[in-house]
Design a protein around this motif. Sequence first.
Motif, short mmCIF file in Angstrom:
data_model
loop_
_atom_site.label_atom_id
_atom_site.label_comp_id
_atom_site.label_asym_id
_atom_site.label_seq_id
_atom_site.Cartn_x
_atom_site.Cartn_y
_atom_site.Cartn_z
N MET A 68 0.85 -1.20 0.00
CA MET A 68 0.00 0.00 0.00
C MET A 68 0.88 1.25 0.00
N GLU A 69 0.60 2.18 -0.91
CA GLU A 69 1.39 3.39 -1.03
C GLU A 69 1.02 4.38 0.06
N PRO A 70 2.00 5.02 0.72
CA PRO A 70 1.69 6.02 1.75
C PRO A 70 0.82 7.13 1.19
N ALA A 71 0.01 7.74 2.06
CA ALA A 71 -0.95 8.76 1.63
C ALA A 71 -0.27 9.95 0.95
N ASP A 72 0.87 10.39 1.49
CA ASP A 72 1.54 11.55 0.90
C ASP A 72 2.11 11.23 -0.47
N ALA A 73 2.64 10.00 -0.62
CA ALA A 73 3.18 9.58 -1.91
C ALA A 73 2.06 9.43 -2.93
N LEU A 74 0.91 8.91 -2.50
CA LEU A 74 -0.23 8.76 -3.40
C LEU A 74 -0.76 10.12 -3.85
N ALA A 75 -0.81 11.07 -2.91
CA ALA A 75 -1.28 12.41 -3.26
C ALA A 75 -0.34 13.06 -4.28
N ARG A 76 0.97 12.89 -4.07
CA ARG A 76 1.94 13.45 -5.01
C ARG A 76 1.79 12.79 -6.38
N ARG A 77 1.61 11.47 -6.37
CA ARG A 77 1.44 10.75 -7.63
C ARG A 77 0.24 11.29 -8.40
N ARG A 78 -0.85 11.53 -7.72
CA ARG A 78 -2.06 12.00 -8.39
C ARG A 78 -1.89 13.39 -8.98
N VAL A 79 -1.14 14.25 -8.30
CA VAL A 79 -0.87 15.58 -8.84
C VAL A 79 -0.03 15.48 -10.12
N VAL A 80 1.02 14.66 -10.07
CA VAL A 80 1.89 14.48 -11.24
C VAL A 80 1.10 13.86 -12.39
N VAL A 81 0.29 12.87 -12.08
CA VAL A 81 -0.51 12.19 -13.11
C VAL A 81 -1.49 13.15 -13.76
N ALA A 82 -2.17 13.97 -12.97
CA ALA A 82 -3.14 14.92 -13.52
C ALA A 82 -2.46 15.93 -14.45
N ALA A 83 -1.33 16.45 -14.03
CA ALA A 83 -0.61 17.43 -14.86
C ALA A 83 -0.11 16.78 -16.15
N THR A 84 0.41 15.58 -16.03
CA THR A 84 0.92 14.87 -17.21
C THR A 84 -0.20 14.56 -18.19
N LEU A 85 -1.36 14.19 -17.68
CA LEU A 85 -2.49 13.86 -18.54
C LEU A 85 -2.93 15.07 -19.35
N VAL A 86 -2.96 16.23 -18.74
CA VAL A 86 -3.38 17.45 -19.44
C VAL A 86 -2.37 17.81 -20.52
N VAL A 87 -1.08 17.83 -20.16
CA VAL A 87 -0.05 18.21 -21.12
C VAL A 87 0.06 17.17 -22.24
N GLY A 88 0.04 15.90 -21.87
CA GLY A 88 0.15 14.83 -22.86
C GLY A 88 -1.00 14.84 -23.85
N THR A 89 -2.21 15.07 -23.37
CA THR A 89 -3.37 15.11 -24.26
C THR A 89 -3.25 16.27 -25.25
N ALA A 90 -2.79 17.41 -24.78
CA ALA A 90 -2.61 18.56 -25.67
C ALA A 90 -1.55 18.27 -26.73
N LEU A 91 -0.46 17.64 -26.33
CA LEU A 91 0.60 17.30 -27.29
C LEU A 91 0.14 16.25 -28.29
N LEU A 92 -0.66 15.28 -27.83
CA LEU A 92 -1.19 14.26 -28.73
C LEU A 92 -2.09 14.89 -29.79
N THR A 93 -2.92 15.84 -29.36
CA THR A 93 -3.79 16.54 -30.31
C THR A 93 -2.95 17.26 -31.35
N TRP A 94 -1.90 17.93 -30.91
CA TRP A 94 -1.01 18.64 -31.82
C TRP A 94 -0.33 17.68 -32.79
N ALA A 95 0.23 16.59 -32.26
CA ALA A 95 0.99 15.64 -33.08
C ALA A 95 0.12 15.03 -34.17
N THR A 96 -1.12 14.67 -33.84
CA THR A 96 -1.98 14.02 -34.83
C THR A 96 -2.53 14.99 -35.86
#
Length: 214
Positions: free
Chosen positions: A1-29
């Motif tokens: 089980m991942e510690p709560a602080d590590a999980l919270a950090r993971r979710r912030v990084v994941v959310a930011a990456t998802l937004v930027v990655g989706t924008a780049l994918l739209t551009w690339a295609t």
Amino acid sequence: MEPADALARRRVVVAATLVVGTALLTWATRVEPGDALFYPVTLVLALTWAGGARLSGPVGWHATNRDRGAHPLTGGVLLGGGLLVLFLLGAVAVTRVPTLSDPVDQLLDHAREGSLPVVVVLTAVTGTAEEMFFRGSLYEALRDHRPVAVTTVLYAVSALGSGIWLLVLAAGLLGLVTALQRRGGSGVGAAVVTHLTWSLGMLLLLPLVLDALS
């Protein structure tokens, strides 16, 4: 089980990456075939998915079910090959509907009009990075929140900006299969094998099928 602080950090990084990655994918295609800009944009996209996955924490690369069933590598090749056959057969129907086939042809023109070896490498790198992020870090961030369903939907949604509905469908089917692999304990490595078997097969074989049916 991942510690709560590590999980919270993971979710912030994941959310930011998802937004930027989706924008780049739209551009690339949406980059025109033959435009050299396609290569650096696609590379930055791959680095974004992979970088976000690495920054978020462990992605669950290795299998946890080696004591039962087929080896993850074998299973990945079989699943990816099955998806490849399914989509190649679907190409027969696609050729009858120009509104579906034209956008796919334009996407494949990057390989036809550009450097095929470079496109092959970019396809492999991007596919690996996508699995690291979607079936790795994103799946881990959603472990208690229906990770199979949510990662599948988000993977398909990320492709919406391309305007290519068959790409969205492909993302949904591929995302579901690889997410189920992950839930079954095969690990991200097996999902990568499935993804690359399908994506490289489509890149190399789909143009031949479409040309033969045109």
